[in-house]
Design a protein around this motif. Sequence first.
Motif, short mmCIF file in Angstrom:
data_model
loop_
_atom_site.label_atom_id
_atom_site.label_comp_id
_atom_site.label_asym_id
_atom_site.label_seq_id
_atom_site.Cartn_x
_atom_site.Cartn_y
_atom_site.Cartn_z
N SER A 78 5.67 0.70 -3.26
CA SER A 78 4.93 -0.41 -3.73
C SER A 78 3.74 -0.39 -4.40
N TYR A 81 -0.33 -2.31 -0.68
CA TYR A 81 0.13 -2.51 0.61
C TYR A 81 -0.94 -3.17 1.50
N THR A 82 -0.30 -4.07 2.49
CA THR A 82 -1.18 -4.92 3.31
C THR A 82 -1.63 -4.00 4.80
N GLY A 85 0.64 -3.39 7.86
CA GLY A 85 1.95 -3.02 7.55
C GLY A 85 2.40 -1.54 7.26
N LEU A 87 3.22 1.73 4.93
CA LEU A 87 3.17 2.46 3.59
C LEU A 87 4.37 3.34 3.57
N THR A 88 5.11 3.08 2.67
CA THR A 88 6.31 3.75 2.59
C THR A 88 6.39 4.46 0.95
N LYS A 168 2.11 3.78 9.27
CA LYS A 168 1.77 2.35 9.66
C LYS A 168 0.12 2.37 9.64
N ALA A 210 -2.97 5.03 -2.93
CA ALA A 210 -2.02 3.89 -2.67
C ALA A 210 -3.31 2.75 -2.55
N VAL A 212 -4.44 -0.56 -0.75
CA VAL A 212 -4.56 -1.31 0.60
C VAL A 212 -5.54 -2.58 0.44
#
Length: 277
Positions: A78, A81-82, A85, A87-88, A168, A210, A212
Amino acid sequence: MSVISGGSDYDRIPLGSPSSVSSFPINQDYIGTQSVMSSSITAANSILPPEQANINFKPTTTAVTKISKLKLHVLLDSTIYTAGGILTGRLVLTSASARSLKLGEISVELTAYEELTVKEYTASQSFLSSRLVFQSENLPPSNAVHGPKENGYWMAKKGKTTFPFAFKIPIDAPSSVNYGNLAFLKYVVTGVVQFMNNNKVDTLFRSKEAFVVEAWDGQNPIYKQPVDGINMKQLWMGGSGAVTLEGTLTETLFQSGGNVSVQVRVKNETKRRVNYN
Protein backbone atom coordinates in the motif's frame (compact mmCIF):
# COMPACT_ATOMS: atom_id res chain seq x y z
CA MET A 1 1.30 21.62 10.16
CA SER A 2 2.27 18.02 9.46
CA VAL A 3 2.94 16.90 5.91
CA ILE A 4 3.20 13.30 4.82
CA SER A 5 6.73 12.76 3.65
CA GLY A 6 7.62 11.56 0.18
CA GLY A 7 8.98 8.10 -0.61
CA SER A 8 12.45 7.02 -1.55
CA ASP A 9 14.83 4.08 -1.23
CA TYR A 10 17.60 3.99 1.34
CA ASP A 11 20.78 1.97 1.48
CA ARG A 12 20.70 1.02 5.12
CA ILE A 13 19.02 2.23 8.30
CA PRO A 14 20.52 0.43 11.34
CA LEU A 15 18.34 -0.50 14.28
CA GLY A 16 18.81 0.60 17.85
CA SER A 17 17.00 -0.95 20.79
CA PRO A 18 13.75 1.01 21.13
CA SER A 19 10.28 -0.43 21.62
CA SER A 20 8.95 -2.87 19.07
CA VAL A 21 5.77 -3.53 17.18
CA SER A 22 4.47 -7.06 16.82
CA SER A 23 5.50 -8.78 13.60
CA PHE A 24 4.32 -12.06 12.15
CA PRO A 25 4.62 -14.04 8.91
CA ILE A 26 1.76 -14.24 6.46
CA ASN A 27 0.87 -17.50 4.74
CA GLN A 28 4.06 -17.44 2.73
CA ASP A 29 3.81 -18.31 -0.94
CA TYR A 30 7.43 -18.94 -1.86
CA ILE A 31 8.58 -19.87 -5.34
CA GLY A 32 8.96 -23.61 -4.93
CA THR A 33 7.13 -26.63 -3.53
CA GLN A 34 7.31 -26.06 0.20
CA SER A 35 6.47 -23.25 2.56
CA VAL A 36 8.83 -22.22 5.34
CA MET A 37 7.45 -20.48 8.40
CA SER A 38 9.16 -17.36 9.66
CA SER A 39 9.81 -16.37 13.24
CA SER A 40 9.05 -13.12 15.00
CA ILE A 41 12.11 -12.13 16.98
CA THR A 42 10.63 -9.18 18.83
CA ALA A 43 7.06 -8.49 19.86
CA ALA A 44 6.12 -5.53 21.97
CA ASN A 45 2.96 -3.50 21.65
CA SER A 46 3.43 0.22 22.17
CA ILE A 47 5.70 3.19 21.76
CA LEU A 48 8.11 3.92 24.58
CA PRO A 49 7.84 7.28 26.32
CA PRO A 50 10.58 9.74 25.33
CA GLU A 51 12.55 9.21 28.53
CA GLN A 52 12.86 5.47 27.74
CA ALA A 53 13.57 5.75 24.03
CA ASN A 54 16.99 5.12 22.57
CA ILE A 55 18.25 8.71 22.39
CA ASN A 56 21.57 7.59 20.92
CA PHE A 57 19.93 6.20 17.80
CA LYS A 58 21.20 7.99 14.71
CA PRO A 59 20.23 6.59 11.29
CA THR A 60 23.01 6.97 8.76
CA THR A 61 23.58 5.77 5.22
CA THR A 62 26.47 3.36 4.91
CA ALA A 63 28.46 2.16 1.91
CA VAL A 64 26.31 0.11 -0.45
CA THR A 65 27.27 -3.52 -0.89
CA LYS A 66 27.06 -4.35 -4.59
CA ILE A 67 26.97 -7.91 -5.89
CA SER A 68 25.83 -8.80 -9.39
CA LYS A 69 24.83 -12.31 -8.36
CA LEU A 70 22.31 -11.22 -5.73
CA LYS A 71 19.47 -8.66 -5.82
CA LEU A 72 17.14 -7.60 -3.01
CA HIS A 73 13.95 -5.52 -3.20
CA VAL A 74 11.38 -4.38 -0.63
CA LEU A 75 7.85 -4.04 -2.03
CA LEU A 76 5.01 -2.54 0.02
CA ASP A 77 1.39 -3.51 -0.58
CA SER A 78 0.00 0.00 0.00
CA THR A 79 1.06 3.61 -0.42
CA ILE A 80 -0.39 4.67 2.97
CA TYR A 81 -0.86 2.76 6.23
CA THR A 82 -2.98 3.77 9.22
CA ALA A 83 -1.85 3.48 12.83
CA GLY A 84 -3.51 0.47 14.42
CA GLY A 85 -3.46 -1.38 11.10
CA ILE A 86 -1.06 -3.88 9.56
CA LEU A 87 1.87 -2.91 7.35
CA THR A 88 2.28 -5.63 4.72
CA GLY A 89 4.70 -6.20 1.89
CA ARG A 90 7.15 -8.59 0.30
CA LEU A 91 10.88 -9.08 0.42
CA VAL A 92 12.02 -10.31 -3.00
CA LEU A 93 15.40 -12.02 -3.27
CA THR A 94 16.83 -12.90 -6.68
CA SER A 95 19.94 -15.01 -7.16
CA ALA A 96 21.57 -15.01 -10.58
CA SER A 97 23.92 -17.87 -9.76
CA ALA A 98 23.88 -21.14 -7.86
CA ARG A 99 27.67 -21.42 -7.76
CA SER A 100 30.02 -19.97 -5.14
CA LEU A 101 27.12 -18.01 -3.56
CA LYS A 102 25.79 -18.98 -0.13
CA LEU A 103 23.07 -17.34 1.94
CA GLY A 104 22.86 -17.01 5.70
CA GLU A 105 20.32 -15.08 7.74
CA ILE A 106 17.44 -13.47 5.84
CA SER A 107 15.28 -10.95 7.69
CA VAL A 108 13.18 -7.81 7.37
CA GLU A 109 13.12 -4.94 9.88
CA LEU A 110 10.72 -2.10 10.58
CA THR A 111 12.08 0.96 12.37
CA ALA A 112 10.59 4.40 13.01
CA TYR A 113 12.68 7.39 14.00
CA GLU A 114 12.39 11.14 14.36
CA GLU A 115 15.10 13.61 13.37
CA LEU A 116 15.53 17.34 13.89
CA THR A 117 18.08 19.41 11.99
CA VAL A 118 18.93 22.93 13.15
CA LYS A 119 21.79 24.65 11.33
CA GLU A 120 24.71 22.24 11.69
CA TYR A 121 23.20 20.23 14.52
CA THR A 122 21.21 17.04 13.94
CA ALA A 123 19.51 14.96 16.63
CA SER A 124 17.78 11.63 15.99
CA GLN A 125 16.12 8.95 18.03
CA SER A 126 14.07 5.86 17.27
CA PHE A 127 10.80 5.14 19.01
CA LEU A 128 9.66 1.88 17.43
CA SER A 129 11.24 -1.22 15.87
CA SER A 130 10.55 -4.84 15.03
CA ARG A 131 12.40 -7.63 13.24
CA LEU A 132 11.12 -10.69 11.39
CA VAL A 133 13.55 -13.49 10.53
CA PHE A 134 12.89 -15.90 7.65
CA GLN A 135 16.08 -17.93 7.76
CA SER A 136 18.81 -18.24 10.38
CA GLU A 137 20.91 -20.59 12.47
CA ASN A 138 17.85 -21.45 14.57
CA LEU A 139 15.33 -21.76 11.72
CA PRO A 140 14.94 -24.18 8.81
CA PRO A 141 16.32 -23.10 5.42
CA SER A 142 14.01 -21.21 3.07
CA ASN A 143 13.26 -21.99 -0.56
CA ALA A 144 16.03 -19.57 -1.55
CA VAL A 145 18.70 -22.16 -0.66
CA HIS A 146 19.43 -25.87 -0.81
CA GLY A 147 21.87 -28.46 0.45
CA PRO A 148 23.38 -28.89 3.90
CA LYS A 149 24.29 -25.94 6.09
CA GLU A 150 27.97 -25.08 6.42
CA ASN A 151 29.07 -22.53 9.02
CA GLY A 152 25.58 -20.99 9.07
CA TYR A 153 25.23 -20.67 5.27
CA TRP A 154 23.36 -22.64 2.61
CA MET A 155 24.04 -22.82 -1.13
CA ALA A 156 21.85 -20.30 -2.99
CA LYS A 157 19.28 -21.47 -5.54
CA LYS A 158 19.17 -19.67 -8.86
CA GLY A 159 15.94 -17.70 -9.30
CA LYS A 160 13.52 -15.53 -7.33
CA THR A 161 12.13 -16.13 -3.85
CA THR A 162 9.41 -14.01 -2.26
CA PHE A 163 9.05 -13.53 1.50
CA PRO A 164 5.71 -11.91 2.54
CA PHE A 165 5.79 -9.97 5.83
CA ALA A 166 3.43 -8.08 8.12
CA PHE A 167 3.96 -5.65 11.02
CA LYS A 168 1.23 -4.51 13.40
CA ILE A 169 1.46 -0.72 13.80
CA PRO A 170 0.58 0.59 17.30
CA ILE A 171 -2.71 2.46 17.50
CA ASP A 172 -0.94 5.53 18.94
CA ALA A 173 1.78 5.70 16.29
CA PRO A 174 2.22 9.25 14.90
CA SER A 175 2.00 10.26 11.24
CA SER A 176 4.97 10.36 8.90
CA VAL A 177 6.30 13.92 8.71
CA ASN A 178 8.63 15.89 6.45
CA TYR A 179 8.62 19.52 7.60
CA GLY A 180 10.71 21.78 5.41
CA ASN A 181 13.72 19.44 5.53
CA LEU A 182 14.11 20.50 9.17
CA ALA A 183 12.09 17.83 10.96
CA PHE A 184 11.38 14.25 9.91
CA LEU A 185 9.42 11.34 11.26
CA LYS A 186 9.93 8.25 9.14
CA TYR A 187 8.97 4.58 9.05
CA VAL A 188 11.52 2.46 7.16
CA VAL A 189 11.31 -1.21 6.17
CA THR A 190 14.71 -2.80 5.56
CA GLY A 191 15.48 -6.20 4.05
CA VAL A 192 18.72 -7.85 5.21
CA VAL A 193 20.55 -10.81 3.68
CA GLN A 194 23.85 -12.21 4.91
CA PHE A 195 25.79 -13.94 2.15
CA MET A 196 29.11 -15.58 1.37
CA ASN A 197 30.60 -15.05 -2.07
CA ASN A 198 33.88 -16.77 -2.93
CA ASN A 199 34.43 -17.38 0.80
CA LYS A 200 33.98 -13.68 1.59
CA VAL A 201 31.19 -12.80 4.05
CA ASP A 202 29.13 -9.63 3.57
CA THR A 203 25.61 -8.26 4.11
CA LEU A 204 23.17 -6.85 1.56
CA PHE A 205 20.60 -4.22 2.63
CA ARG A 206 17.63 -2.69 0.85
CA SER A 207 15.16 -0.23 2.41
CA LYS A 208 11.86 1.39 1.58
CA GLU A 209 10.03 4.16 3.39
CA ALA A 210 6.43 3.49 4.44
CA PHE A 211 3.86 6.27 4.87
CA VAL A 212 1.88 6.10 8.11
CA VAL A 213 -0.99 8.35 9.16
CA GLU A 214 -2.23 8.55 12.72
CA ALA A 215 -5.54 6.98 13.69
CA TRP A 216 -8.52 8.84 15.06
CA ASP A 217 -11.84 7.76 16.54
CA GLY A 218 -14.61 9.24 14.42
CA GLN A 219 -17.22 8.20 17.00
CA ASN A 220 -15.61 10.16 19.82
CA PRO A 221 -18.26 12.42 21.43
CA ILE A 222 -15.90 15.39 21.25
CA TYR A 223 -16.36 15.45 17.45
CA LYS A 224 -20.17 15.59 17.83
CA GLN A 225 -20.19 18.92 19.67
CA PRO A 226 -21.51 21.94 17.73
CA VAL A 227 -19.29 24.88 16.77
CA ASP A 228 -20.67 28.43 16.98
CA GLY A 229 -19.46 31.64 15.35
CA ILE A 230 -20.78 35.18 15.64
CA ASN A 231 -20.04 38.57 14.10
CA MET A 232 -21.80 41.96 14.27
CA LYS A 233 -21.52 45.34 12.57
CA GLN A 234 -23.07 48.74 13.07
CA LEU A 235 -24.48 50.58 10.05
CA TRP A 236 -24.10 54.22 9.10
CA MET A 237 -27.23 56.07 10.10
CA GLY A 238 -28.46 52.87 11.75
CA GLY A 239 -28.58 54.08 15.32
CA SER A 240 -27.07 52.32 18.30
CA GLY A 241 -28.10 48.80 17.22
CA ALA A 242 -26.14 46.42 15.01
CA VAL A 243 -26.62 43.64 12.46
CA THR A 244 -25.66 40.32 14.01
CA LEU A 245 -24.77 37.17 12.03
CA GLU A 246 -24.58 33.84 13.85
CA GLY A 247 -23.49 30.54 12.35
CA THR A 248 -23.48 27.04 13.84
CA LEU A 249 -21.90 23.83 12.58
CA THR A 250 -23.85 20.88 13.93
CA GLU A 251 -20.64 18.88 14.51
CA THR A 252 -16.96 19.58 15.01
CA LEU A 253 -15.65 17.11 12.40
CA PHE A 254 -16.98 16.11 8.98
CA GLN A 255 -15.74 13.37 6.66
CA SER A 256 -15.10 13.74 2.94
CA GLY A 257 -18.13 12.70 0.93
CA GLY A 258 -20.55 13.49 3.75
CA ASN A 259 -23.00 16.33 4.28
CA VAL A 260 -22.11 19.52 6.16
CA SER A 261 -25.00 21.10 8.07
CA VAL A 262 -24.76 24.84 8.84
CA GLN A 263 -27.36 26.91 10.67
CA VAL A 264 -27.33 30.67 9.94
CA ARG A 265 -29.22 33.37 11.89
CA VAL A 266 -29.39 37.10 11.10
CA LYS A 267 -30.64 39.71 13.61
CA ASN A 268 -31.12 43.37 12.62
CA GLU A 269 -31.30 45.77 15.56
CA THR A 270 -30.58 48.90 13.53
CA LYS A 271 -32.94 51.58 12.20
CA ARG A 272 -32.27 50.54 8.63
CA ARG A 273 -33.73 47.78 6.50
CA VAL A 274 -31.19 45.07 5.55
CA ASN A 275 -31.41 43.09 2.32
CA TYR A 276 -29.63 39.76 2.01
CA ASN A 277 -29.72 36.76 -0.33
